[in-house]
Scaffold this motif. Structure first.
Motif, PDB file in Angstrom:
ATOM      1  N   LEU A   1      33.551   0.438   6.723  1.00  0.00           N
ATOM      2  CA  LEU A   1      33.942  -0.797   7.375  1.00  0.00           C
ATOM      3  C   LEU A   1      34.209  -0.661   8.861  1.00  0.00           C
ATOM      4  CD1 LEU A   1      36.307  -2.282   4.628  1.00  0.00           C
ATOM      5  CD2 LEU A   1      33.879  -2.694   4.993  1.00  0.00           C
ATOM      6  N   GLY A   2      34.161   0.540   9.426  1.00  0.00           N
ATOM      7  CA  GLY A   2      34.481   0.703  10.825  1.00  0.00           C
ATOM      8  C   GLY A   2      33.311   0.396  11.732  1.00  0.00           C
ATOM      9  N   ASP A   3      33.630  -0.054  12.971  1.00  0.00           N
ATOM     10  CA  ASP A   3      32.591  -0.291  13.970  1.00  0.00           C
ATOM     11  C   ASP A   3      31.741   0.946  14.198  1.00  0.00           C
ATOM     12  OD1 ASP A   3      33.528  -2.839  14.330  1.00  0.00           O
ATOM     13  OD2 ASP A   3      34.733  -2.358  16.082  1.00  0.00           O
ATOM     14  N   ASP A   4      32.400   2.093  14.336  1.00  0.00           N
ATOM     15  CA  ASP A   4      31.668   3.326  14.595  1.00  0.00           C
ATOM     16  C   ASP A   4      30.706   3.641  13.460  1.00  0.00           C
ATOM     17  OD1 ASP A   4      32.598   4.455  17.170  1.00  0.00           O
ATOM     18  OD2 ASP A   4      34.552   4.383  16.203  1.00  0.00           O
ATOM     19  N   ALA A   5      31.124   3.360  12.239  1.00  0.00           N
ATOM     20  CA  ALA A   5      30.278   3.668  11.089  1.00  0.00           C
ATOM     21  C   ALA A   5      29.007   2.836  11.086  1.00  0.00           C
ATOM     22  CB  ALA A   5      31.058   3.443   9.792  1.00  0.00           C
ATOM     23  N   VAL A   6      29.135   1.524  11.370  1.00  0.00           N
ATOM     24  CA  VAL A   6      27.939   0.700  11.330  1.00  0.00           C
ATOM     25  C   VAL A   6      27.017   1.010  12.508  1.00  0.00           C
ATOM     26  CG1 VAL A   6      29.034  -1.145  10.011  1.00  0.00           C
ATOM     27  CG2 VAL A   6      29.071  -1.246  12.500  1.00  0.00           C
ATOM     28  N   VAL A   7      27.570   1.392  13.655  1.00  0.00           N
ATOM     29  CA  VAL A   7      26.733   1.803  14.782  1.00  0.00           C
ATOM     30  C   VAL A   7      25.979   3.080  14.430  1.00  0.00           C
ATOM     31  CG1 VAL A   7      26.757   2.680  17.148  1.00  0.00           C
ATOM     32  CG2 VAL A   7      28.090   0.663  16.569  1.00  0.00           C
ATOM     33  N   ASP A   8      26.671   4.040  13.836  1.00  0.00           N
ATOM     34  CA  ASP A   8      26.003   5.278  13.440  1.00  0.00           C
ATOM     35  C   ASP A   8      24.935   5.010  12.384  1.00  0.00           C
ATOM     36  OD1 ASP A   8      27.541   6.729  15.200  1.00  0.00           O
ATOM     37  OD2 ASP A   8      29.039   7.302  13.711  1.00  0.00           O
TER      38      ASP A   8
ATOM     39  N   ARG B   1      40.547  -9.052  22.838  1.00  0.00           N
ATOM     40  CA  ARG B   1      40.207  -7.633  22.943  1.00  0.00           C
ATOM     41  C   ARG B   1      38.690  -7.437  22.939  1.00  0.00           C
ATOM     42  NH1 ARG B   1      42.728  -4.508  18.233  1.00  0.00           N
ATOM     43  NH2 ARG B   1      42.068  -6.394  17.122  1.00  0.00           N
ATOM     44  N   THR B   2      38.265  -6.378  23.599  1.00  0.00           N
ATOM     45  CA  THR B   2      36.856  -5.987  23.610  1.00  0.00           C
ATOM     46  C   THR B   2      36.770  -4.497  23.321  1.00  0.00           C
ATOM     47  OG1 THR B   2      36.302  -7.671  25.255  1.00  0.00           O
ATOM     48  CG2 THR B   2      34.725  -5.883  24.942  1.00  0.00           C
ATOM     49  N   ARG B   3      35.954  -4.160  22.343  1.00  0.00           N
ATOM     50  CA  ARG B   3      35.755  -2.755  21.995  1.00  0.00           C
ATOM     51  C   ARG B   3      34.328  -2.375  22.319  1.00  0.00           C
ATOM     52  NH1 ARG B   3      36.756   1.836  19.148  1.00  0.00           N
ATOM     53  NH2 ARG B   3      35.375   2.449  17.448  1.00  0.00           N
ATOM     54  N   PHE B   4      34.164  -1.277  23.060  1.00  0.00           N
ATOM     55  CA  PHE B   4      32.842  -0.789  23.420  1.00  0.00           C
ATOM     56  C   PHE B   4      32.480   0.415  22.556  1.00  0.00           C
ATOM     57  CE2 PHE B   4      34.361  -2.822  27.364  1.00  0.00           C
ATOM     58  CZ  PHE B   4      33.332  -3.725  27.562  1.00  0.00           C
ATOM     59  N   LEU B   5      31.217   0.454  22.147  1.00  0.00           N
ATOM     60  CA  LEU B   5      30.697   1.563  21.353  1.00  0.00           C
ATOM     61  C   LEU B   5      29.438   2.070  22.038  1.00  0.00           C
ATOM     62  CD1 LEU B   5      31.443  -0.974  19.035  1.00  0.00           C
ATOM     63  CD2 LEU B   5      31.794   1.187  17.830  1.00  0.00           C
ATOM     64  N   LEU B   6      29.444   3.329  22.430  1.00  0.00           N
ATOM     65  CA  LEU B   6      28.382   3.898  23.263  1.00  0.00           C
ATOM     66  C   LEU B   6      27.773   5.107  22.571  1.00  0.00           C
ATOM     67  CD1 LEU B   6      30.503   3.832  26.547  1.00  0.00           C
ATOM     68  CD2 LEU B   6      28.897   2.062  25.755  1.00  0.00           C
ATOM     69  N   ARG B   7      26.451   5.198  22.627  1.00  0.00           N
ATOM     70  CA  ARG B   7      25.752   6.314  21.993  1.00  0.00           C
ATOM     71  C   ARG B   7      24.587   6.771  22.862  1.00  0.00           C
ATOM     72  NH1 ARG B   7      29.566   5.384  19.319  1.00  0.00           N
ATOM     73  NH2 ARG B   7      29.829   5.381  17.040  1.00  0.00           N
TER      74      ARG B   7
END
Length: 486
Positions: free
Chosen positions: A37-44, A65-71
């Motif tokens: 269920l985490g943002d990081d999990a779905v991005v990965d 709030r704003t959360r950034f996910l970078l890869r």
């Protein structure tokens, strides 16, 4: 190139359907749900399925709030940050829409005003064009069509004014307002309207009247999709997990796909779009009614608004979004409910709308669907076919002497390798033509969007040519005075 996800989807759909037929109609696997269920999990999950070299995502929640996910990295090998620039392709249309709606709010144009009053030089040679309005341009219901003016043909137009000139006498395929066709030229004309009304080129106008008030200081726009910039690393093409940095294909992106932005700036844009038309500093950029109008599906537009389209997400609140696809960059933005939004930017092909939908689901406490990449199976089939063709070609070369002895008087049998070469040469053009592309542009687009198609085409040409040369060589040997077993 002035491409949207529609063009890439059509190319992929044609090849997918062909491969499904070759696989005897095997059923597609069901889309599974992930329990992570985490943002990081779905991005990965997405990165594992589509292998973008670089990805930047932002998730906005109603509490501000704003959360950034970078890869990953950009096309120069530098780590992706919140300030890494990406081409956002057709997500640019919403910026042009805001520019037009600001002119509407100022009373300088009317949304239902005939385009002919604003662009008197536009002569389509069709009396129905007198009823073509700005609303119809922005909702892709103008009656203009790629059937009459191929916006992907090479060489491409160099300006909005040149497109207006090129459209002389092309006519319409339908009464304005009655037929939806996603067609980038609609937004080129809308950009030309902005230029004629304001006296500024569309890029300058966007910078001064839209981007600056929003505080999007790292965002710019370009007339050409392939315009090289020192602050923009190249995007990528590839298959499987292999990605190669290459230049973008030539194309006119004025008003329809030329914006270059960062995930930080796009988060600002998403926050504005989920608000009431004011900027973060409190300045009014649009009236609430005008902003709302851009999100509303227009009559006859199949769920398309004015630079936005309806997105089927669960819940009672409407969702809108827009994808963006060039040959080397893809992205997506989805707005859902009060203040919930997700933005995804990548520097290669893919299906980023899958990821924005998953990120919105996580933000709303729902279980997102797992990322699935149907092109993986297509690429595997194409790679298998290419390998088989090369093996058959090698076998044909190896047996060419025996073939010449047995069939020396039946030279018509040489037609098989000749046809193999012809099929290989024509394959990219045929696949492109099936999606509405023509000429060398078709071959180029197919190569960039689905490289394994070109690998198969090359295998057919190489194998056919090798077998043909080997057989002709041994036929000449058989005609000599040497004994057959020499």
């Amino acid at each position: 190139m002035r491409r949207s996800g529609v063009r890439a989807a059509r190319v992929a759909a044609v090849v997918v359907s062909t491969m499904v037929a070759l696989l005897c109609g095997a059923a597609a696997p069901a889309v599974a749900a992930t329990t992570r269920l985490g943002d990081d999990a779905v991005v990965d999950d997405y990165v594992g399925a589509f292998h973008p070299p670089g990805l930047a995502a932002a998730v906005l929640t109603p509490d501000g709030r704003t959360r950034f996910l970078l890869r990953g990295t950009d096309g120069r090998g530098e780590p992706v940050t919140e300030d890494t620039r990406f081409r956002i392709a057709s997500m640019s249309k919403a910026f042009t829409s805001v520019a037009v709606m600001r002119l509407v709010d100022a009373g300088r144009v009317r949304l239902d005003q005939p385009v002919g009053e604003l662009l008197p030089e536009l002569d389509l040679g069709d009396p129905r064009s007198a009823r073509m309005t700005l609303r119809y341009l922005l909702s892709h219901t103008s009656g203009l069509s790629n059937e009459r003016y191929d916006e992907y043909a090479l060489p491409v137009a160099g300006s909005t004014a040149e497109v207006v000139s090129d459209l002389r006498g092309v006519g319409l395929v339908a009464e304005p307002g009655t037929r939806f066709e996603y067609y980038n030229t609609n937004y080129v004309l809308a950009a030309r309207v902005v230029e004629r009304v304001t006296g500024q080129d569309v890029d300058t106008h966007l910078a001064e009247q839209v981007l600056a008030p929003l505080g999007m200081t790292s965002t710019t726009s370009t007339v050409r999709c392939d315009q090289q910039r020192s602050d923009l690393a190249p995007g990528h093409i590839g298959a499987f997990a292999v990605r190669v940095a290459v230049p973008e294909l030539p194309g006119l992106c004025a008003g329809n796909g030329g914006v270059v932005s960062t995930v930080a700036d796009m988060a600002t844009w998403a926050r504005f779009q989920t608000g009431d038309g004011t900027t973060a500093s409190g300045r009014r950029l649009l009236t609430p009614e005008s902003l709302r109008e851009t999100h509303i599906a227009q009559p006859g537009a199949q769920g398309y608004g004015l630079g936005w389209r309806e997105v089927p997400l669960p819940g009672t609140s409407p969702a809108v979004g827009h994808g963006g696809t060039l040959s080397t960059f893809t992205g997506d933005i989805t707005l859902h409910g009060a203040g919930v939004a997700a933005v995804v930017l990548t520097n290669s092909g893919g299906a980023p709308s899958e990821l924005t939908a998953a990120l919105v689901a996580v933000a709303e406490g729902r279980v997102p669907a797992a990322a699935t990449n149907p092109l993986t199976a297509v690429d595997l089939v194409l790679a298998g076919l290419a390998t088989t063709v090369l093996l058959l070609g090698a076998t044909g070369v190896w047996r060419a002497r025996r073939w010449a002895v047995r069939h020396g008087r039946a030279r018509w049998r040489l037609v098989t390798p000749v046809l193999t070469v012809v099929v290989g040469t024509a394959l990219p053009f045929v696949v492109g033509a099936s999606t509405g592309l023509t000429g060398w542009g078709a071959a180029l687009y197919v190569t960039w969007l689905l490289p394994m198609t070109t690998v198969l085409a090359a295998a057919l040409v190489v194998a056919g040519t090798a077998v043909l040369l080997a057989r002709v060589s041994h036929l000449r040997w058989c005609r000599s005075d040497r004994p057959a077993d020499a």
